[in-house]
Enzyme design. Structure first.
Site, mmCIF file in Angstrom:
data_model
loop_
_atom_site.group_PDB
_atom_site.id
_atom_site.type_symbol
_atom_site.label_atom_id
_atom_site.label_comp_id
_atom_site.label_asym_id
_atom_site.label_seq_id
_atom_site.Cartn_x
_atom_site.Cartn_y
_atom_site.Cartn_z
ATOM 1 N N ASN A 90 11.569 28.546 -3.696
ATOM 2 C CA ASN A 90 11.065 28.753 -4.792
ATOM 3 C C ASN A 90 11.294 30.260 -5.451
ATOM 4 O O ASN A 90 11.258 30.621 -6.611
ATOM 5 C CB ASN A 90 9.960 28.301 -5.229
ATOM 6 C CG ASN A 90 9.022 28.754 -6.486
ATOM 7 O OD1 ASN A 90 9.377 28.395 -7.426
ATOM 8 N ND2 ASN A 90 8.239 29.727 -6.097
ATOM 9 N N TYR A 156 21.126 37.510 -12.372
ATOM 10 C CA TYR A 156 20.224 36.261 -12.517
ATOM 11 C C TYR A 156 21.079 35.056 -12.495
ATOM 12 O O TYR A 156 20.922 34.259 -11.574
ATOM 13 C CB TYR A 156 19.057 36.460 -13.538
ATOM 14 C CG TYR A 156 17.882 35.296 -13.633
ATOM 15 C CD1 TYR A 156 17.110 35.158 -12.553
ATOM 16 C CD2 TYR A 156 18.032 34.631 -14.551
ATOM 17 C CE1 TYR A 156 16.483 34.051 -12.345
ATOM 18 C CE2 TYR A 156 17.281 33.235 -14.730
ATOM 19 C CZ TYR A 156 16.397 33.000 -13.625
ATOM 20 O OH TYR A 156 15.564 32.099 -13.702
ATOM 21 N N LYS A 160 21.594 32.108 -9.992
ATOM 22 C CA LYS A 160 21.125 30.655 -10.068
ATOM 23 C C LYS A 160 22.656 29.611 -9.935
ATOM 24 O O LYS A 160 22.523 28.671 -9.725
ATOM 25 C CB LYS A 160 20.458 30.549 -11.378
ATOM 26 C CG LYS A 160 19.135 31.503 -11.510
ATOM 27 C CD LYS A 160 18.215 30.898 -10.151
ATOM 28 C CE LYS A 160 16.746 31.504 -10.412
ATOM 29 N NZ LYS A 160 15.882 30.913 -9.439
HETATM 30 P P1 NAP Z 1 6.410 34.072 -10.710
HETATM 31 O O1 NAP Z 1 5.381 33.683 -11.271
HETATM 32 O O2 NAP Z 1 6.993 35.690 -11.058
HETATM 33 O O3 NAP Z 1 6.296 33.908 -9.183
HETATM 34 C C1 NAP Z 1 7.400 34.438 -8.570
HETATM 35 C C2 NAP Z 1 6.937 34.235 -6.895
HETATM 36 O O4 NAP Z 1 8.069 34.724 -6.270
HETATM 37 C C3 NAP Z 1 5.652 35.075 -6.589
HETATM 38 O O5 NAP Z 1 4.685 34.085 -5.870
HETATM 39 C C4 NAP Z 1 6.248 36.184 -5.706
HETATM 40 O O6 NAP Z 1 5.493 36.482 -4.762
HETATM 41 C C5 NAP Z 1 7.657 35.651 -5.074
HETATM 42 N N1 NAP Z 1 8.618 36.433 -4.628
HETATM 43 C C6 NAP Z 1 8.996 37.334 -5.449
HETATM 44 N N2 NAP Z 1 9.911 38.083 -4.666
HETATM 45 C C7 NAP Z 1 9.914 37.711 -3.190
HETATM 46 C C8 NAP Z 1 10.130 38.023 -2.023
HETATM 47 N N3 NAP Z 1 11.000 39.008 -2.034
HETATM 48 N N4 NAP Z 1 9.870 37.653 -1.072
HETATM 49 C C9 NAP Z 1 8.895 36.374 -1.140
HETATM 50 N N5 NAP Z 1 8.149 36.096 -2.254
HETATM 51 C C10 NAP Z 1 8.635 36.891 -3.393
HETATM 52 O O7 NAP Z 1 7.795 33.279 -11.123
HETATM 53 P P2 NAP Z 1 7.862 31.568 -11.474
HETATM 54 O O8 NAP Z 1 7.984 31.638 -12.903
HETATM 55 O O9 NAP Z 1 6.758 30.876 -10.872
HETATM 56 O O10 NAP Z 1 9.456 31.478 -10.827
HETATM 57 C C11 NAP Z 1 9.438 30.524 -9.762
HETATM 58 C C12 NAP Z 1 10.930 30.255 -9.578
HETATM 59 O O11 NAP Z 1 11.201 29.484 -10.860
HETATM 60 C C13 NAP Z 1 11.976 31.420 -9.746
HETATM 61 O O12 NAP Z 1 13.117 31.335 -8.756
HETATM 62 C C14 NAP Z 1 12.361 31.585 -10.975
HETATM 63 O O13 NAP Z 1 13.715 32.052 -11.271
HETATM 64 C C15 NAP Z 1 12.297 30.047 -11.228
HETATM 65 N N6 NAP Z 1 12.286 29.828 -12.760
HETATM 66 C C16 NAP Z 1 11.298 30.078 -13.559
HETATM 67 C C17 NAP Z 1 11.250 29.813 -14.926
HETATM 68 C C18 NAP Z 1 10.070 30.177 -15.873
HETATM 69 O O14 NAP Z 1 10.480 30.096 -17.039
HETATM 70 N N7 NAP Z 1 8.850 30.608 -15.359
HETATM 71 C C19 NAP Z 1 12.319 29.340 -15.553
HETATM 72 C C20 NAP Z 1 13.535 28.999 -14.599
HETATM 73 C C21 NAP Z 1 13.406 29.053 -13.399
HETATM 74 P P3 NAP Z 1 3.981 37.714 -4.999
HETATM 75 O O15 NAP Z 1 3.204 37.004 -6.094
HETATM 76 O O16 NAP Z 1 3.509 37.695 -3.738
HETATM 77 O O17 NAP Z 1 4.703 39.046 -5.235
#
Ligand code: NAP
Length: 255
Positions: A90, A156, A160
């Protein structure tokens, strides 16, 4: 419960979509390792909520963009829960970076977290499942941008899109080992990754206009699909992406 007796590792599970996935897998019966990078308090909070449901959990720090740390995370997760049979890739970052400006360091960071980390974590996961002759399930959180162009976010989208082909290849290569591999592709979900967007009506309005359902999604709406894919209810599903986007990906209209 559909995931009773199952053990999951969810990367980036301290907040956002990852936290919702970890809590949902636990609510459906799984023990869950919560990986985090920076925010130990957040991750420990999710671990405590999982344990309050009567499940086992551990919060493990690892920078998954570092291959050695990713491999050690898998070992520590197995030590914590005795085995891992569900891997949810994730964790991700999403950095705006116009093509003319992006530096090699920014490019490498984007690819390392969003593509290389799932690759090597999945390799570590599969090696232990194959050695134990046990089945497993891998779910990658990709994005509608595994298909949909997103100007100024080329690295990005490359990560993906690469995750989509990794998933398709591994689904075929690993089917005979009893390992299913699938992607969940969110559209716009209300999480901290979209902090800027959520706080700026000028950015939010045109986005919502592109979403047929007229709203952003919630992390739980992604988590429920992950739980389904991890479970035996999805026992004949491998090599596919389930899009969770309120209709965004195929939205087109002429007024
Ligand atoms: P988020 O709230 O920014 O959370 C990202 C998480 O990834 C955080 O817990 C962060 O850990 C962790 N992380 C980042 N870099 C890391 C690393 N090097 N090692 C370990 N952990 C790491 O993002 P989210 O929206 O929940 O996104 C989760 C996934 O869904 C991502 O892959 C994103 O691309 C995908 N996604 C999200 C959306 C959206 O609209 N939100 C849409 C499409 C896809 P820390 O907090 O400890 O730093």
């Amino acid at each position: 419960m559909k995931l009773e007796g199952r053990n999951a590792l969810v990367t980036g599970a301290g907040r956002g979509i990852g936290a919702a996935i970890a809590l949902r897998l636990a609510a459906d019966g799984a023990d869950v390792v919560v990986n985090y990078l920076d925010d130990q308090d957040e991750a420990e909070g999710i671990r405590a909520q999982i344990e309050a449901m009567g499940r086992h959990s551990a919060a493990l720090r690892a920078d998954i963009s570092n291959v050695a740390q990713a491999q050690r995370l898998m070992e520590e997760a197995i030590t914590a829960l005795s085995e891992i049979d569900i891997l949810v890739n994730n964790a991700g970052i999403e950095k705006r970076a116009p093509f003319l400006d992006i530096t090699p360091e920014q490019y490498q960071a984007q690819i390392a977290v969003d593509l290389s980390a799932p690759f090597f974590l999945t390799q570590a996961f599969v090696r232990q499942r194959v050695a134990a002759r046990r089945p497993g399930s891998v779910i990658n959180i990709s994005s509608v941008h595994e298909d949909l162009p997103f100007p100024h976010f080329t690295a990005y989208c490359m990560a993906k899109g690469g995750l989509k082909m990794m998933m398709r290849n591994l689904a075929i290569e690993l089917a005979s080992c009893g390992i299913r591999v699938n992607n969940v592709a969110p559209g716009a979900i209300a999480t901290p990754i979209n902090r800027t967007l959520l706080s700026d009506p000028k950015l939010l309005k045109p986005l919502l206009a592109n979403i047929p359902m007229g709203r952003m999604g919630q992390p739980d709406e992604v988590a429920s699909v992950v739980s389904f894919l991890a479970s035996d209810e999805a026992s004949y599903i491998t090599g596919t992406t389930i899009v969770v986007d309120g209709g965004l990906l195929w939205s087109y209209s002429e007024q």
